[in-house]
Motif scaffolding. Structure first.
Motif, PDB file in Angstrom:
ATOM      1  N   PHE A  29      36.525  38.225  42.372  1.00 18.32           N
ATOM      2  CA  PHE A  29      36.530  39.646  42.708  1.00 18.32           C
ATOM      3  C   PHE A  29      36.437  39.859  44.218  1.00 18.32           C
ATOM      4  CE2 PHE A  29      32.114  39.811  43.866  1.00 18.32           C
ATOM      5  CZ  PHE A  29      31.505  38.856  43.083  1.00 18.32           C
ATOM      6  N   ALA A  32      40.855  39.121  48.513  1.00 18.67           N
ATOM      7  CA  ALA A  32      41.780  40.199  48.839  1.00 18.67           C
ATOM      8  C   ALA A  32      43.219  39.700  48.912  1.00 18.67           C
ATOM      9  CB  ALA A  32      41.396  40.846  50.169  1.00 18.67           C
ATOM     10  N   ASN A  52      48.996  40.208  48.368  1.00 18.54           N
ATOM     11  CA  ASN A  52      47.812  41.050  48.263  1.00 18.54           C
ATOM     12  C   ASN A  52      47.373  41.077  46.804  1.00 18.54           C
ATOM     13  OD1 ASN A  52      46.749  43.892  47.539  1.00 18.54           O
ATOM     14  ND2 ASN A  52      46.391  43.720  49.735  1.00 18.54           N
ATOM     15  N   TRP A  53      46.135  40.747  46.552  1.00 21.44           N
ATOM     16  CA  TRP A  53      45.690  40.525  45.178  1.00 21.44           C
ATOM     17  C   TRP A  53      45.736  41.800  44.339  1.00 21.44           C
ATOM     18  CZ3 TRP A  53      45.719  36.335  42.655  1.00 21.44           C
ATOM     19  CH2 TRP A  53      45.005  36.196  41.460  1.00 21.44           C
ATOM     20  N   SER A  54      45.431  42.922  44.940  1.00 19.29           N
ATOM     21  CA  SER A  54      45.387  44.162  44.156  1.00 19.29           C
ATOM     22  C   SER A  54      46.740  44.858  44.093  1.00 19.29           C
ATOM     23  CB  SER A  54      44.342  45.116  44.726  1.00 19.29           C
ATOM     24  OG  SER A  54      44.645  45.412  46.081  1.00 19.29           O
ATOM     25  N   GLY A  55      47.395  44.990  45.239  1.00 21.03           N
ATOM     26  CA  GLY A  55      48.634  45.761  45.270  1.00 21.03           C
ATOM     27  C   GLY A  55      49.894  44.958  45.100  1.00 21.03           C
ATOM     28  N   ASN A  74      47.083  38.615  37.474  1.00 21.42           N
ATOM     29  CA  ASN A  74      45.671  38.949  37.651  1.00 21.42           C
ATOM     30  C   ASN A  74      44.834  38.578  36.433  1.00 21.42           C
ATOM     31  OD1 ASN A  74      47.123  40.328  39.728  1.00 21.42           O
ATOM     32  ND2 ASN A  74      45.357  41.647  40.032  1.00 21.42           N
ATOM     33  N   ASN A  77      44.075  35.075  36.790  1.00 23.92           N
ATOM     34  CA  ASN A  77      43.585  34.686  38.128  1.00 23.92           C
ATOM     35  C   ASN A  77      44.418  33.547  38.702  1.00 23.92           C
ATOM     36  OD1 ASN A  77      41.499  36.567  38.347  1.00 23.92           O
ATOM     37  ND2 ASN A  77      40.048  35.250  37.290  1.00 23.92           N
TER      38      ASN A  77
END
Length: 124
Positions: A29, A32, A52-55, A74, A77
């Motif tokens: 978590f 980034a 970018n891990w989120s976007g 995601n 992972n």
């Protein structure tokens, strides 16, 4: 801490393809950006790609742009590096890395965690 384990390296002829995987575990978590770097004998570590891990925004080094694709899952992972149209000069140890920030993602010293590396050898 974040643990990274690469897989998928090997030997391939020029023009061929390989897909590398990098499985992350631990405090994922906090991550980034996930990146791939490579290092050939006698050369400095080179930026290959990052995501970018989120976007899901992606970045590529000039030498691989148009041939390599970085992606992520995601739920698992896991980050992937699809390498197509491989050239002899792509021969190197490929490292997966995780960065807790989004600054200077092309710079290896900015990354906080590293995998053990996987060898990719391209022959002509």
């Amino acid at each position: 801490q974040v643990q990274l384990v690469e897989s998928g390296g090997g030997s391939v002829q020029a023009g061929g393809s390989l897909r590398l995987s990098c499985a992350a575990s631990g405090r994922t978590f906090s991550v980034a950006v996930m990146g791939w770097f490579r290092q050939a004998p006698g050369k400095e570590r080179e930026f290959v790609a990052a995501i970018n891990w989120s976007g899901g925004i992606t970045y590529y080094g000039d030498s691989v742009k148009g041939r390599f694709t970085i992606s992520r899952d995601n739920a698992k992972n896991t980050v992937y590096l699809q390498m197509n149209s491989l050239k002899r000069e792509d021969t190197a140890v490929y490292y997966c890395a995780a960065d807790r920030s989004t600054f200077n993602i092309r710079v290896s010293i900015e990354y906080d965690y590293w995998g053990q590396g996987t060898q990719v050898t391209v022959s002509s």
